[in-house]
Write an enzyme that holds these catalytic residues in place. Structure first.
Site, mmCIF file in Angstrom:
data_model
loop_
_atom_site.group_PDB
_atom_site.id
_atom_site.type_symbol
_atom_site.label_atom_id
_atom_site.label_comp_id
_atom_site.label_asym_id
_atom_site.label_seq_id
_atom_site.Cartn_x
_atom_site.Cartn_y
_atom_site.Cartn_z
ATOM 1 C CB ALA A 186 -0.959 -0.022 1.191
ATOM 2 C CG ASP A 187 5.366 3.012 0.933
ATOM 3 O OD1 ASP A 187 5.376 3.606 1.853
ATOM 4 O OD2 ASP A 187 6.240 3.283 -0.146
ATOM 5 C CB ILE A 188 2.367 6.787 -1.525
ATOM 6 C CG1 ILE A 188 0.869 6.672 -1.083
ATOM 7 C CG2 ILE A 188 2.324 7.860 -2.611
ATOM 8 C CD1 ILE A 188 0.222 7.938 -0.447
#
Length: 307
Positions: free
Chosen positions: A252-254
């Protein structure tokens, strides 16, 4: 005590040290200008130890000269050596990673660019998780400022061989703070609560962070998720930067999604699920591929935490 550690090559000590200055994680340690020496006060089996690690080898033939001085108790050379090996990921052999992806269209250039860059993990799990919480939803510079203010407020200073070292505050010191103490340092109300309440859980014996070392990644996740302020992203970062686990994917890390977008030349940022599909063949090296992709953006993770 003095001893030598020979990390498994390739091992780029200077690249590892230089990264610390880029990410602003130098509050409680000292580096020399050549990025060949690391000094810090760390806790080993509850004993505060001055540790000096100096690189005298090359990327292909690495060697670390280590010196340790226990300051308030006794700890064996074997235990100190094991701790330094853990901190610097010296026993992690990245050769299979580089060989497996040597012909990978998208990843080969990223892996070549950062060859020998291993994880330098935080020396203490409490320090690691607090810094990760501080870094949630703020930029690197401000996160560094907040960390420094917390250290100044609740940490201690130790003099060793003529040099003054700051020591990251222990849970007991942080648990004695009031929320207002951190609010005055520009911490948000929520972060003040998260950090102080976490310290209280540890100080009261409700949470034993050291027990996490014996757990699987999933067990660590299930142990920490019920704690307010600690979401999946925070735990994934703890597994990576605190514990050095090699197969963690914070999908989920941008920052990771932006890096994939650039390296794979995608029209738009992939979703969390698309990242998981794309990374199916990264096992058992998902941490290091993620780490190098983050580095390709010259940034640490951008938080998307589900607290």
């Amino acid at each position: 005590m003095k001893f030598v550690i020979e990390p498994k090559p390739p091992f780029d000590f200077q690249k590892m040290m230089q990264r610390l200055t880029v990410t602003g994680k130098t509050h409680v340690l000292k580096l020399n200008e050549e990025f060949t020496s690391y000094e810090k006060i760390i806790k080993i089996e509850e004993v505060s130890c001055y540790v000096n690690v100096t690189s005298s080898g090359t990327v292909k033939s690495p060697s670390l000269n280590c010196k340790a001085i226990p300051l308030n108790g006794h700890v064996s050379e074997e235990v100190v050596k094991k701790k330094i090996q853990q901190l610097f990921s010296t026993e992690v052999d990245l050769s299979p990673l580089y060989e497996h992806f040597s012909k990978h269209k998208e990843l080969v250039h990223v892996l070549q660019r950062f060859e020998g860059l291993k994880l330098l993990t935080d020396t203490d799990l409490f320090e690691s998780i607090v810094k990760i919480i501080i870094g949630q939803q703020v930029n690197l510079t401000f996160a560094g400022t907040l960390t420094e203010r917390l250290i100044e407020l609740a940490g201690e200073k130790v003099e060793v061989e003529g040099s003054i070292f700051q020591v990251f505050p222990a849970p007991n010191s942080v648990s004695n703070l009031k929320y207002e103490d951190l609010r005055e340092l520009q911490f948000s109300q929520r972060k003040a609560e998260y950090i102080i309440d976490l310290a209280k859980l540890i100080s009261e014996g409700t949470l034993d962070l050291e027990s996490l070392w014996e757990m699987s990644d999933e067990e660590v996740l299930q142990t920490l998720l019920p704690i307010r302020g600690i979401g999946k992203w925070t735990i994934e970062c703890l597994l990576i930067f605190g514990m050095g686990r090699t197969d963690v994917l914070p999908a989920a890390d941008i920052g990771l999604r932006n890096a994939i977008c650039g390296v794979w030349k995608l029209a738009e940022q992939p979703s969390e699920e698309e990242v998981r599909v794309l990374a199916m063949d990264w096992t058992p090296w998902r941490t290091y591929i993620t780490y190098y992709l983050w580095e390709s953006l010259n940034q640490t993770p951008a938080v998307v935490d589900h607290t």
